[in-house]
Write an enzyme that holds these catalytic residues in place. Structure first.
Site, PDB file in Angstrom:
ATOM      1  N   CYS A 157       0.887  -1.168   0.000  1.00 24.73           N
ATOM      2  CA  CYS A 157       0.000   0.000   0.000  1.00 24.73           C
ATOM      3  C   CYS A 157       0.921   1.212   0.000  1.00 24.73           C
ATOM      4  O   CYS A 157       1.549   1.519   1.008  1.00 24.73           O
ATOM      5  CB  CYS A 157      -0.900   0.015   1.228  1.00 24.73           C
ATOM      6  SG  CYS A 157      -1.850   1.541   1.394  1.00 24.73           S
ATOM      7  N   CYS A 217      -0.659   4.467   2.193  1.00 23.73           N
ATOM      8  CA  CYS A 217      -0.680   4.409   3.658  1.00 23.73           C
ATOM      9  C   CYS A 217      -0.182   3.028   4.059  1.00 23.73           C
ATOM     10  O   CYS A 217       0.977   2.727   3.796  1.00 23.73           O
ATOM     11  CB  CYS A 217      -2.044   4.773   4.242  1.00 23.73           C
ATOM     12  SG  CYS A 217      -3.500   4.084   3.455  1.00 23.73           S
ATOM     13  N   SER A 218      -1.023   2.203   4.644  1.00 26.33           N
ATOM     14  CA  SER A 218      -0.546   0.869   5.000  1.00 26.33           C
ATOM     15  C   SER A 218      -1.691  -0.136   5.017  1.00 26.33           C
ATOM     16  O   SER A 218      -1.780  -0.968   5.905  1.00 26.33           O
ATOM     17  CB  SER A 218       0.125   0.879   6.373  1.00 26.33           C
ATOM     18  OG  SER A 218       1.202   1.779   6.382  1.00 26.33           O
ATOM     19  N   CYS A 219      -2.575  -0.062   4.035  1.00 22.55           N
ATOM     20  CA  CYS A 219      -3.724  -0.970   3.987  1.00 22.55           C
ATOM     21  C   CYS A 219      -3.239  -2.411   3.908  1.00 22.55           C
ATOM     22  O   CYS A 219      -2.246  -2.704   3.241  1.00 22.55           O
ATOM     23  CB  CYS A 219      -4.608  -0.648   2.788  1.00 22.55           C
ATOM     24  SG  CYS A 219      -5.264   1.019   2.869  1.00 22.55           S
TER      25      CYS A 219
END
Lengths: 96, 222, 108
Positions: free
Chosen positions: B124, B127-129
């Protein structure tokens, strides 16, 4: 909202630079790819991000790009791909 | 650091105003940071306003603790032993997971199958999905600047930093989790694992295999 | 050109090797995560994923780089709760001072 594109359609990501929250990565703007999946209609993150939870739903797709189109000095194999989820209002037909 | 309990004394700190137990700091002897203080203050205010309850907070933490990569590896092992299940998992992971009495929540998780020709990798960049309902909390490296920057543009180099070297004949597909989907990789069943039970097979499937930075260990190495 | 590319939008930029680091979540990090989850659920519906993402992006480049992951979440979440008048600046400030004072009294 009816989905405008179907699997296999060639599309280009708009070369747009809005100042607020959006989910279209910078690296793919202006690049051409092919629709590989229609994921359904979803609320627009550009509305949700500012507290509008009941805005219109927009079609969202997975779009596949050639890595060699994405990065001028791509060092991997020529058949490598990147796939990105993109909302319809960020896409135009590749021929336009 | 590795073995926290979430009972009365360590998990959610006491918020009963009549019993001023000192809040439990995360590291016993270091002062709380600005953001830790903010966290405690926000939690206490939300509880005082009855927007959330201490009980809900505790339950949510217990729930988060219960979600580990074991869930993903169970789905993979079943897919390795049952082709029909594999097809159903790829078509609709939420429905397929219910066959194992697993609820993977409302966010769609797309299962990407590795084959001899195609290797999938998840990132991702914005962000950090992460497929949290199958793999739990993402590791630090997944959230790191370097992974978010480079996994997309030089996946083979990044894979190699994880000890995974793939031939140029294999196509690499990188999936950027930009929006409403999450992704999990269905790795290939290793050679020599024909006689293994589903449970033993699940033991070969690490979290990193399901992100796509590693390959399942061979049956003999396990 | 650089103004066009927002700070969090980093895919494809150069960087060093990925450090294969991880740590077990600290209790305070889990609490941040759990609060976020509760605020986002159907019962409360006070915080969408995209609001949190927007809040993190709007912390600015300096804070984005200095704060760790859950510090970003916490800072963004507080800002959104203030914007929505769920919390007031005054009560949050007083409560933080209270937490800090209490912490000073804790037995070591």
């Amino acid at each position: 909202m009816t989905a405008r594109y179907t699997i296999g359609d060639n599309v280009r990501v708009r070369q747009a630079y809005p100042p607020g929250h959006c989910r279209t990565p910078y690296y793919c703007r202006g690049k051409s790819g092919v629709i590989v999946r229609y994921c359904g209609n979803f609320r627009n993150p550009e509305d949700l991000a500012y507290g509008t939870y009941n805005g219109p739903e927009v079609p969202m797709y997975r779009v596949q790009f050639n890595q060699t189109d994405m990065w001028p000095d791509y060092s991997g194999a020529p058949q490598d791909k990147v796939e990105i989820e993109l909302y319809e209002h960020w896409l135009v037909p590749a021929s336009s | 650091m590795s073995d926290h309990h979430h009972g009365h004394s360590h998990g959610v700190y006491d918020v009963d105003p009549l019993h001023h137990h000192p809040p439990q700091p995360d590291l016993e002897d270091t002062p709380l940071t600005h953001h830790q203080i903010m966290q405690m203050a926000v939690a206490e205010l939300l509880i005082e306003k009855e927007i959330i309850s201490a009980e809900e907070l505790r339950k949510e933490i217990d729930f988060m603790d219960s979600i580990t990569p074991v869930r993903g590896s169970k789905l993979v092992a079943r897919a390795w032993t049952d082709n029909g299940f594999k097809d159903r998992l790829i078509a609709d992971s939420k429905a397929a997971a219910t066959e194992l009495d697993m609820d993977i929540g409302p966010i769609p998780i797309l299962v990407m199958e590795n084959t001899p020709q195609v290797h999938n990798l998840i990132v991702c960049t914005l962000c950090s999905c992460y497929p949290r309902m199958l793999l739990g909390i993402p590791p630090d490296w997944y959230k790191s600047r370097s992974y978010r920057r480079r996994a997309i543009s030089e996946p083979r180099k990044v894979l190699s930093e994880f000890g995974t070297d793939l031939s140029n004949d294999v196509q690499i597909k990188v999936h950027d989790s930009t929006a409403d989907m999450r992704y999990m990789v269905l790795p290939m069943r290793p050679e020599g694992s024909d006689d293994m039970s589903e449970e033993d097979l699940a033991g070969l499937v690490t979290r990193d295999c399901m992100i796509g930075v590693a390959l399942p260990g061979s049956a003999s190495a396990s | 050109m650089t103004d066009r590319r927002r700070h969090h939008d980093m895919g494809g930029l150069e960087d060093g090797p990925v450090e294969n680091k991880e740590h077990n979540s600290e209790p305070w990090e889990k609490r941040v995560d759990a609060i976020r989850s509760l605020l986002s659920d159907e019962k409360r519906n006070l915080l969408s994923v995209d609001e949190l993402r927007r809040g993190i992006e709007d912390l600015g480049a300096d804070a984005y780089d200095r704060y760790n992951y859950y510090e970003r979440w916490m800072a963004a979440m507080s800002n959104i709760l203030l914007q929505k008048n769920v919390l007031s600046v005054d009560e949050l400030g007083r409560k933080m001072a209270e937490v800090e004072a209490r912490q000073g009294n804790k037995p070591i």
